[in-house]
Each structure stands twice: as C-alpha cells, then as structure tokens.
Scaffold this active site. Structure first.
Site, PDB file in Angstrom:
ATOM      1  N   HIS A   1      17.187-118.429  45.284  1.00 31.44           N
ATOM      2  CA  HIS A   1      17.210-119.422  44.200  1.00 31.44           C
ATOM      3  C   HIS A   1      16.137-120.511  44.346  1.00 31.44           C
ATOM      4  CE1 HIS A   1      21.257-117.840  43.348  1.00 31.44           C
ATOM      5  NE2 HIS A   1      21.537-118.032  44.622  1.00 31.44           N
TER       6      HIS A   1
HETATM    7  C1  BDR Z   1      22.278-122.874  44.519  1.00 27.24           C
HETATM    8  O1  BDR Z   1      23.451-123.119  45.293  1.00 27.24           O
HETATM    9  C2  BDR Z   1      23.147-123.156  46.655  1.00 27.24           C
HETATM   10  O2  BDR Z   1      24.057-122.421  47.400  1.00 27.24           O
HETATM   11  C3  BDR Z   1      21.737-122.672  46.801  1.00 27.24           C
HETATM   12  O3  BDR Z   1      21.084-123.346  47.856  1.00 27.24           O
HETATM   13  C4  BDR Z   1      21.111-122.954  45.472  1.00 27.24           C
HETATM   14  O4  BDR Z   1      20.558-124.243  45.425  1.00 27.24           O
HETATM   15  C5  BDR Z   1      22.451-121.545  43.839  1.00 27.24           C
HETATM   16  O5  BDR Z   1      23.576-121.556  43.002  1.00 27.24           O
END
Ligand code: BDR
Ligand code: CA
Length: 311
Positions: A241
C-alpha cells in the site's frame, strides 16, 4: 539536497517501512525534512522506534524522527499486528537506531515547519491521519504552507478491516474527515489501487537479489507480511500500500486518477471509516481530492528495486 521538501507521516508497519526506504533512497527527488510517527499498525512507541530503525538501515542519520499522537481523536486505538507482526516489523534483523527520537512533538514539528516554510511542503501520509488533523485544528492557516498531501487510505470497493472500511480511515475516521474537509490539494490512493500492486515471489526475490543489507531486509520483511490480506482478497500476493504514495510522488505517470468528491463516515457502526467517493461533481459534491484508480505494478516494483539498490 535539491529535491522537493517532504514530510512523511507514518505508522511503520512493513509497507510504511518500504515506503520510507524508497524516499530515503531518493535524495535527488526529496529534501526529507522529517518523519512524524503516529499510533496505527502498532502503538506509538513502536512506530517511532521502527522509523528510526529504518533510517539506521538506510544510513540516513540526517532525517529527524518525531513521535506524534499516541491514539486516534475519538475512538480507541486498533492495531494491525496480524498483518505486520507484534513489533510492526517482524521478520527482518534490523539494526538498533543510533538516531535519537526528537524531543519535539510530531504535531508541533508539522505546525512549525508548515508555518515557516520558505516553499510549500509536500506531505506523504501513510497511516491514520491523526497528526495532520490535530495540526490543522490547532492552526487552520497551515494549508498555506502545504504544496500537496498524498494519502494512502480509503476504499471505493470493499474495505480491509470491515466490509466498508480501509484500516487508516477506520482507525481514525474523524481525522480523515478533518483532512478531506480542509480544502487541501489532496490526492488519495485507496485500496482499489494498492490491491493492484502485489508482492509476488518473483518481485520479492528481486529485492533479495540486490545482495545489500537493504535488499535482504526488504525481502525478509515481505516474507510473511500481508498473507492474510492476500488470501482474504483473492490477491496473487500481499499488497504494497504505502510505497504507492512515494512512487506516485516520484513517477505520477505510473498512476491514473480523476477529481472526485470524497467524504468520510465517522459515526455509523456498520460503515465507520467508509470513504464515500463520487466522480459525479455537483454543487453538493464538489471535487475535493484527486482519487487514483489504476497503478502500473511492474513499473512500481522496477522503481522500487532500482531505487533501493542505491542504499
Ligand atoms: C494501510 O493500513 C496499514 O496496515 C498499512 O500500513 C497501510 O497504510 C492499508 O490499509
Ligand atoms: Ca501505514
């Protein structure tokens, strides 16, 4: 340092850590003024420690690291240890940081930097938006010091915490709402995009094949990261992400998106943290963000591998 001034707000977290490495590997593109940390994937004492461990790994002792808010604005903290491990960065043998934690609070740093900025600053937000929201509440004029804000958060399709909501917006929906309503030059990278950027075994091995401490650590961090996410969402690998935010700042042509009206649900028990987005722009729903829709995964992994090779 000749790049654009940048502050990264984050909650490392495996994918945050790889995003930090990508930024730390890019001094040509970014003048990284500081890293502010927030409670999210793991509690604040771990996120600030992890950010400093990543700076140590990258041998970047010039970047100050700050601890910001220890909890969301209203709701109690929910962490994501099943995805990132108990420490937030399980799986890799990372060095102890010699870089100290800055004494100044992360929100105070944001406010001071943005008010004093000789040129507007870019913000890359990789976690719950608590720090930026509190800064904006304390000081609404901050927007003048901001060039653009790029956030990883939200989902136009299903969420990854509940059927409605993505983690960062679910954890602190009130903060997300403050940020999207602040009239900023905002770009949002939702799950719909980051689920196109998945770590296949080949892509992970390309990091290991760099043969450097950073390459080995990156591959090790990705070994177990996000397996549960991949299985739940039927993906070919774990979604990367947060590196999408830095990749977007480096090479926006790897992404497409369009102006939308973005709103955040804060109260509903079923839809808490839901990002309600529409490209149908009307007087009631004016554009307040560019929402990205596609990403070129091969190009992003190539960018990551080439850049991390420099560390
Ligand atoms: C987001 O949630 C976190 O677990 C990750 O680092 C990312 O920023 C994804 O949904
Ligand atoms: Ca994150």
């Amino acid at each position: 340092m000749t790049g654009r001034p940048l502050i990264i707000d984050c909650d490392p977290g495996v994918d945050d850590a790889i995003a930090l490495l990508l930024a730390l590997a890019s001094p040509d593109a970014f003048d990284l003024l500081g890293i502010t940390t927030v409670a999210g994937n793991v509690p604040l004492p771990l996120t600030q420690y992890n950010a400093r461990r990543i700076c140590q790994l990258a041998q970047r002792w010039d970047v100050p690291v700050f601890a910001g808010c220890p909890r969301p604005m209203i709701y109690p903290l929910l962490t994501a240890k099943p995805i990132h491990g108990i420490t937030g960065l399980d799986g890799a043998a990372l060095p102890e940081p010699s870089l100290p934690l800055q004494a100044q609070h992360g929100v105070a740093f944001l406010i001071n930097q943005l008010l004093a900025a000789p040129e507007p600053i870019t913000l890359a937000c990789l976690g719950p938006l608590t720090n930026l929201a509190i800064a904006l509440i304390q000081c609404p004029d901050l927007a003048l010091g901001i060039d653009q804000v790029v956030i990883m958060g939200g989902s136009l399709g299903p969420g990854n915490v509940t059927p409605s909501a993505e983690f960062n917006c679910y954890v602190d929906p009130h903060a997300a709402r403050v940020v999207v309503e602040a009239g900023l030059n905002l770009t949002c990278i939702p799950l719909d995009v980051t689920h196109q950027v998945v770590t296949t075994p080949e892509r992970r091995m390309a990091f290991a094949a760099l043969g450097t401490a950073v390459g080995q650590a990156t591959a090790a961090l990705l070994q177990d990261y996000g397996q549960r996410d991949a299985e739940r969402h039927g993906l070919a690998g774990s979604p990367l992400h947060d590196p999408c935010v830095i990749a977007y700042l480096l090479e926006p042509a790897l992404f497409t998106g369009r102006p939308m009206h973005l709103a955040i649900e804060t109260e509903s028990s079923l839809c808490r943290g839901r990002t309600v987005a529409t490209p149908d722009l009307t007087e009631l729903t004016p554009a307040n963000a560019t929402v990205l829709e596609t990403a070129q995964a091969d190009g992003i992994y190539q960018l990551l591998t080439e850049r991390l090779a420099k560390l």
